[in-house]
Enzyme design. Structure first.
Site, PDB file in Angstrom:
ATOM      1  N   CYS A 384       0.826  -1.202   0.000  1.00  0.00           N
ATOM      2  CA  CYS A 384       0.000   0.000   0.000  1.00  0.00           C
ATOM      3  C   CYS A 384       0.869   1.265   0.000  1.00  0.00           C
ATOM      4  O   CYS A 384       1.408   1.642  -1.038  1.00  0.00           O
ATOM      5  CB  CYS A 384      -0.970  -0.032   1.181  1.00  0.00           C
ATOM      6  N   HIS A 510      -3.249  -4.780   0.288  1.00  0.00           N
ATOM      7  CA  HIS A 510      -2.730  -5.405   1.509  1.00  0.00           C
ATOM      8  C   HIS A 510      -2.760  -6.928   1.353  1.00  0.00           C
ATOM      9  O   HIS A 510      -3.682  -7.599   1.832  1.00  0.00           O
ATOM     10  CB  HIS A 510      -3.553  -4.966   2.725  1.00  0.00           C
ATOM     11  N   GLU A 512      -1.180  -9.115   2.871  1.00  0.00           N
ATOM     12  CA  GLU A 512      -1.087  -9.814   4.154  1.00  0.00           C
ATOM     13  C   GLU A 512      -2.450 -10.274   4.653  1.00  0.00           C
ATOM     14  O   GLU A 512      -2.554 -11.240   5.420  1.00  0.00           O
ATOM     15  CB  GLU A 512      -0.417  -8.927   5.203  1.00  0.00           C
TER      16      GLU A 512
END
Length: 547
Positions: A384, A510, A512
């Site tokens: 990001c 993102h 993750e």
């Protein structure tokens, strides 16, 4: 609204941070391993409508779902343990409940009645619990009640679940209470008194736990279990020892050995066959075999509170499990890097990661770290804001665009390589107004991104307002940056990479948030792989991905 679902409500006592979220996620994983359809929900007592406007130092990570919901970080645990994607209905806050009730009152839906906590607030809470069960067609709903028993903020939620047990039938509800059993060093004893008081508080509002999960730093023997059983009116098999684990992924197996899932399915009248846990056991074996050291430096704004980057931490670990690597994370405050000797600070890094964030503080430190990673050919992963800072650094130092910046950080920059899109201009409300949730990205054939993902189109979760300025796409590409992931309309940059670098890639999203312990996210998997190869002296050319 009718539903055939069973409900497991998880409450907490004595202290916060005992692991209700991990306990809830573990229960769900064990039940899923028995072939049951399971969903999860978090009831949060704060009055914010969602955590989206909260300072990360205040609340930790905001976990974004596919549908754009900004939710509590415990939903990350839920998704990682069950390998299921949740939706907006899985996070309920006091603020969202009151907002809905007040809006109903303004529309006259209560027919002029006095609106009260009981029944109107509690009815709305029960409606949301039932609605989740109905919309997901779950056989079991695991519902975690945030906060600690005794907190004034949690009372409406506790009252609602007390009422719900009577409404759906006692045979369809189980209460699990997570409590602390502290060890007193001078006397060498585990103390049951805090748990006794916590259960007494719970019983005073009409909830009798069926199971008590005792959190401690050592095992609880049969005698202590019998004592808790006697004094808390819970059968002995319902007293579960939950000892601190080296890895959170060991918890489901530990709770299974204690018989927790078997007891719950019997209490709820479900099939009590043995769960299929081979995949999870293999995962835990990989966790224990992950010993090859690799150093990852995380240059972020909120590094003093690790929960602000919880999913990043877990995704790095997942990448480590895949490669048999123990990921050693070095946390570097980006604002302190501005005036520091970057080479000295990052000299031990096998890989450098710049995560997301908002605001100008520490941005120049992130830019300096990215320049170091680019010039020294150290594996780099940007998330990001980590992409935006990489574009700023490249524009300044490779494209020669002096003063290039984001208009978020410098509204008067001569080269706003990161800028607001027209549809974001004039937006005043901060909550829920960013680009949120899952968006598709088309990957450039032959690019590192396509090789890493091994597919032409991917979907990733976003949480940001600024974008790479389309006016500068050409300049970036002319100087060697590859825009390897684009929105289907070719307007928005989703992924950038540098082809002459061993591993330099960043996403405007993102990744993750979608990593799983049994299925690490490809970007993290190969980032850790590149860092490990560098450490072992095997990384000189662009990475051949793991696949």
């Amino acid at each position: 609204m009718t539903s055939r679902s069973k409900y497991i409500f998880v409450t907490g006592g004595v202290a916060s941070g005992l692991g209700k979220g991990i306990t809830s996620a573990s229960i769900a994983r064990l039940l899923k391993s028995r072939g049951l359809r399971v969903t999860l929900q978090k009831l949060d007592p704060y009055i914010n409508v969602d955590p989206g406007t909260m300072n990360p130092f205040e609340h930790g990570e905001v976990f974004v779902l596919d549908d754009g919901a900004e939710t509590d970080l415990d939903l990350g645990h839920y998704e990682r343990f069950t390998d299921e994607s949740l939706a907006r209905e899985s996070n309920v806050t006091t603020g969202s409940v009151y907002l809905t009730v007040i809006q109903k009152e303004r529309r006259g839906e209560y027919l002029g009645k006095t609106v009260q906590v009981i029944p109107h607030i509690t009815n709305e809470i029960k409606e949301r619990i039932r609605r989740l069960a109905a919309t997901t067609d779950a056989e079991v709903c695991v519902v975690e009640v945030g906060g600690t028993v005794g907190d004034i903020e949690s009372l409406p939620f506790l009252e609602a679940i007390r009422q719900l047990r009577n409404e759906v039938g006692r045979e369809n509800v189980a209460f699990v209470h997570v409590s602390l059993m502290p060890f007193i060093g001078p006397t060498g004893e585990l103390k049951t008194k805090p748990t006794q008081h916590s259960v007494k508080e719970l019983r005073s509002i009409g909830i009798q736990p069926d199971v008590i999960v005792c959190r401690s730093d050592r095992a609880i023997g049969p005698k202590l279990k019998e004592k808790i059983s006697l004094l808390c009116d819970v059968e002995a098999r319902g007293v579960v020892s939950a000892v601190d684990a080296d890895s959170i992924y060991e918890v489901p197996l530990a709770l299974h050995r204690e018989g927790l899932d078997g007891l719950l399915v019997r209490l709820l009248g479900l099939d009590d066959g043995e769960p299929e846990l081979s995949e999870w056991r293999e995962l835990v074996d990989r966790v224990h075999r992950a010993v090859a050291p690799v150093n990852i430096s995380i240059v972020g704004k909120y590094v003093t509170l690790k929960d602000a980057y919880l999913s990043v931490i877990e995704a790095l670990k997942h990448g480590g499990f895949h490669h048999g690597a123990k990921v050693n994370m070095t946390w570097i405050p980006s604002d302190e890097l501005i005036d520091a000797n970057v080479e000295e600070v990052l000299s031990e890094a096998d890989g450098i990661l710049v995560p997301g964030g908002f605001g100008i503080r520490g941005v120049e430190g992130k830019v300096a770290a990215i320049q170091f990673a680019r010039e020294r050919r150290i594996p780099y992963l940007g998330l990001c804001l980590g992409l935006q800072c990489a574009v700023i650094e490249f524009a300044r130092n490779v494209c020669g665009l002096e003063g290039a910046n984001s208009s978020e950080f410098d509204p008067s920059t001569p080269h706003p390589v990161i800028d607001l899109l027209p549809e974001q201009e004039g937006v005043v409300d901060k909550g829920g107004t960013m680009r949120l949730g899952a968006y598709p990205a088309e990957l450039l054939p032959g690019s590192l991104a396509e090789r890493v993902y091994d597919k032409p189109v991917v979907s990733e979760r976003h949480r940001h307002r600024y974008e790479v300025n389309p006016a500068y796409h050409g300049a970036l590409q002319e100087h060697g940056m590859v825009l390897s992931g684009m929105s289907p309309d070719r307007r928005l940059v989703e992924i950038i990479e540098l082809p002459d670098h061993p591993y330099f890639i960043a996403g405007q999203f993102h990744p993750e948030l979608k990593s799983r312990p049994t299925r690490p996210h490809p970007l993290f998997r190969d980032f850790v792989g590149a860092a490990l190869a560098r450490r072992q002296g095997a990384l000189t050319e662009p990475l051949a991905v793991s696949g």
